[in-house]
Design an enzyme around this catalytic site. Structure first.
Site, PDB file in Angstrom:
ATOM      1  CB  SER A  31      -0.922  -0.011   1.215  1.00  0.00           C
ATOM      2  OG  SER A  31      -0.195   0.139   2.408  1.00  0.00           O
ATOM      3  CG  HIS A 141      -1.027  -5.343   4.220  1.00  0.00           C
ATOM      4  ND1 HIS A 141      -0.548  -4.617   5.273  1.00  0.00           N
ATOM      5  CD2 HIS A 141      -0.494  -4.779   3.105  1.00  0.00           C
ATOM      6  CE1 HIS A 141       0.236  -3.641   4.826  1.00  0.00           C
ATOM      7  NE2 HIS A 141       0.281  -3.716   3.513  1.00  0.00           N
ATOM      8  CD  GLN A 149      -2.168  -1.338   4.944  1.00  0.00           C
ATOM      9  OE1 GLN A 149      -2.389  -1.036   3.779  1.00  0.00           O
ATOM     10  NE2 GLN A 149      -1.121  -0.880   5.598  1.00  0.00           N
ATOM     11  CD  GLU A 150      -0.437  -1.883   9.011  1.00  0.00           C
ATOM     12  OE1 GLU A 150       0.131  -1.528  10.059  1.00  0.00           O
ATOM     13  OE2 GLU A 150       0.033  -1.674   7.881  1.00  0.00           O
ATOM     14  CD  GLU A 193       2.186  -5.182   7.682  1.00  0.00           C
ATOM     15  OE1 GLU A 193       1.694  -4.813   8.762  1.00  0.00           O
ATOM     16  OE2 GLU A 193       2.662  -4.391   6.849  1.00  0.00           O
ATOM     17  CG  ASP A 228      -1.631   1.974   8.501  1.00  0.00           C
ATOM     18  OD1 ASP A 228      -2.290   2.957   8.074  1.00  0.00           O
ATOM     19  OD2 ASP A 228      -0.646   1.507   7.911  1.00  0.00           O
ATOM     20  CD  GLU A 269       0.640   3.951   9.740  1.00  0.00           C
ATOM     21  OE1 GLU A 269       0.884   3.297  10.778  1.00  0.00           O
ATOM     22  OE2 GLU A 269       1.088   3.639   8.630  1.00  0.00           O
ATOM     23  CG  ASP A 294       2.812   5.006   5.903  1.00  0.00           C
ATOM     24  OD1 ASP A 294       3.860   5.298   5.304  1.00  0.00           O
ATOM     25  OD2 ASP A 294       2.275   3.883   5.778  1.00  0.00           O
ATOM     26  CE  LYS A 319       5.697   2.149   5.911  1.00  0.00           C
ATOM     27  NZ  LYS A 319       4.459   2.323   5.102  1.00  0.00           N
ATOM     28  CG  HIS A 347       6.955  -3.871   9.196  1.00  0.00           C
ATOM     29  ND1 HIS A 347       6.379  -5.102   9.322  1.00  0.00           N
ATOM     30  CD2 HIS A 347       5.926  -2.973   9.319  1.00  0.00           C
ATOM     31  CE1 HIS A 347       5.071  -4.974   9.496  1.00  0.00           C
ATOM     32  NE2 HIS A 347       4.775  -3.696   9.504  1.00  0.00           N
ATOM     33  NE  ARG A 348       6.743   0.121   2.995  1.00  0.00           N
ATOM     34  CZ  ARG A 348       6.530   1.080   2.096  1.00  0.00           C
ATOM     35  NH1 ARG A 348       7.504   1.928   1.799  1.00  0.00           N
ATOM     36  NH2 ARG A 348       5.349   1.239   1.519  1.00  0.00           N
ATOM     37  CB  SER A 349       3.170  -5.227   3.594  1.00  0.00           C
ATOM     38  OG  SER A 349       3.289  -4.587   2.339  1.00  0.00           O
ATOM     39  CE  LYS A 370       3.008   0.141  10.356  1.00  0.00           C
ATOM     40  NZ  LYS A 370       1.805   0.618   9.638  1.00  0.00           N
TER      41      LYS A 370
HETATM   42  C1  2PG Z   1       2.021   0.646   6.052  1.00  0.00           C
HETATM   43  C2  2PG Z   1       2.924  -0.459   5.593  1.00  0.00           C
HETATM   44  C3  2PG Z   1       3.549  -1.282   6.664  1.00  0.00           C
HETATM   45  P1  2PG Z   1       3.115  -1.226   3.128  1.00  0.00           P
HETATM   46  O1  2PG Z   1       1.088   1.036   5.339  1.00  0.00           O
HETATM   47  O2  2PG Z   1       2.257   1.238   7.100  1.00  0.00           O
HETATM   48  O3  2PG Z   1       2.667  -1.845   7.576  1.00  0.00           O
HETATM   49  O4  2PG Z   1       2.377  -1.218   4.571  1.00  0.00           O
HETATM   50  O5  2PG Z   1       4.521  -1.647   3.369  1.00  0.00           O
HETATM   51  O6  2PG Z   1       2.328  -2.198   2.308  1.00  0.00           O
HETATM   52  O7  2PG Z   1       3.038   0.176   2.594  1.00  0.00           O
HETATM   53 MG    MG Z   2       0.731   2.789   6.793  1.00  0.00          MG
END
Ligand code: 2PG
Ligand code: MG
Length: 403
Positions: A31, A141, A149-150, A193, A228, A269, A294, A319, A347-349, A370
């Site tokens: 994402s 995800h 998403q989270e 994740e 998130d 987020e 983000d 990131k 991290h990234r997904s 995270k």
């Molecule tokens: C986010 C990230 C990590 P993605 O949106 O914060 O959890 O997802 O790496 O897919 O952008």
């Molecule tokens: Mg995010």
């Protein structure tokens, strides 16, 4: 070339010096924010277009430019990489190429100095971060059907990092039982994740079962929840498609304010679309939880400055591969610190077992990381490295948000 946790190609860079070796892998998002630095992919048939042969060629170019330089001068090396790229968003070399090299340089320098990576990046750093563990996966995800998403648990009230991890894994396993009872055994498979991805349609249903798991474990005082939303992914033709409804931005704001009244939320987020600084600011003004940028901010100094000036966020998600070099990411963290804006290292997904961000979170002394659920090797690699750092620090280790 190595593969990431989704089975897509990515890069591992290795730096050789007479006194030490450093390596690092580039992670990859699903994402991704519109304004992130460019991840270079080959396109065409092989690997469904996701090959990294061009990025690897570019590592050769970078290698020619860096040969003979002193790896302990990270800033000079990153400046050389930025100069060689010559674009505002790493479009020429690819942020996957530049990230892997930049991080590998730091590891090589740490190896040469004989220090642990976190201690090389910030001598004397001793603060372990609060783990924000994503235990229900939705959005891009997972196929859970959840728009958000989270869904994370945040053991901010733990006394130490290891105690936080104990709380996290106990809640994770308890949640598994609750999901099994309510949605059946097949519903406990996990998303990108490591969080569960049962077919749940409504946000509140996900929050309710997590709350139940927290309470069942007896951690209601110590553990909060975080979201998130990655809201750009369900912002369609000017409306937010969530819980079977289609909400305007003002209705979406009311929705979040209602949730904040019903649940103990530590942070939200990306609550709104990545261009909508004003709606972020309206939520942030409520001062009911941390508002994290983000996709809005993409670890980019200019966008972070705009977000801070507009009051859109009080915390940045950081990131390295959104910007492409360690120096630029660390500059983003400094900008935040100077403006009393918090930082979460993320991290990234798409990940590998490279635990670099664990050391980075300690080095930035930001108090939050995270890194996904306590499930799947590439997620545990980060948490296990933090446990290792905690025991290396012994009595010196502190935990949680900076005072
Ligand atoms: C986010 C990230 C990590 P993605 O949106 O914060 O959890 O997802 O790496 O897919 O952008
Ligand atoms: Mg995010």
């Amino acid at each position: 070339m190595v593969f990431d946790s989704r089975g897509n190609p990515t890069l591992r860079a290795t730096i050789l010096t007479p006194d030490g070796i450093g390596w690092a892998d580039a992670p990859s998002g699903a994402s991704t924010g519109k304004h992130e630095a460019i991840e270079l992919r080959d396109g065409g048939q092989p690997y469904h277009g996701k090959g990294v042969a061009k990025a690897i060629e570019n590592v050769r170019l970078i290698s020619d430019a860096l040969r003979g330089m002193d790896c302990s001068d990270q800033k000079k090396i990153d400046t050389a990489i930025i100069g060689l790229d010559g674009t505002p968003n790493k479009a020429r070399l690819g942020a996957n190429a530049t990230t892997a090299v930049s991080l590998a340089v730091a590891r090589a320098a740490a190896a040469c100095s004989g220090k642990e990576l976190f201690d090389w990046l910030c001598p004397g750093a001793s603060r372990l971060p609060i783990p924000m563990m994503n235990i229900i996966n939705g959005g891009k995800h997972a196929g859970s059907g959840l728009a958000i998403q989270e869904f994370m648990i945040v053991p901010a009230g733990a006394k130490s990092f290891s105690e936080a991890m104990q709380m996290g894994v106990e809640i994770f396993h308890t949640l598994k039982g609750i999901i099994e009872d309510k949605y059946g055994k097949a519903a406990t498979s996990v998303g990108d994740e490591g969080g569960f991805a049962p077919k749940i349609k409504r946000t509140r249903d996900a929050l309710d079962i997590i709350m139940k798991a927290i309470e069942k474990c007896g951690y209601a005082r110590e553990v909060k929840m975080s979201l998130d939303c990655a809201a750009s992914s369900f912002f369609i033709k000017g409306k937010y498609k969530i819980d079977g409804k289609s909400l305007s931005k003002s209705k979406m704001l009311e929705y979040y304010i209602a949730l904040l009244g019903e649940y103990p939320l530590f942070s939200i987020e990306d609550p709104f679309d990545e261009e909508d600084f004003e709606s972020f600011a309206a939520l942030n003004k409520e001062r009911k939880c941390k508002v994290i940028g983000d996709d809005l901010t993409v670890t980019n100094i200019h966008r972070i400055e705009a977000a801070i000036n507009k009051g859109a966020i009080d915390t940045l998600l950081l990131k390295v591969n959104q910007v492409g070099t360690l120096t630029e990411a660390m500059d983003a963290a400094t900008l935040c610190k100077n403006n009393k804006c918090g930082v979460v290292v993320s991290h990234r997904s798409g990940e590998t077992c490279d635990p670099f961000i664990a050391d980075l979170a300690v080095a930035l002394e930001c108090g939050m990381i995270k890194a996904g659920a306590p499930c799947r090797g590439e997620r545990l690699a980060k948490y296990n490295r933090l446990l290792e750092i905690e025991s290396l620090l012994g009595d010196k280790a502190t935990y949680g948000l900076p005072q």
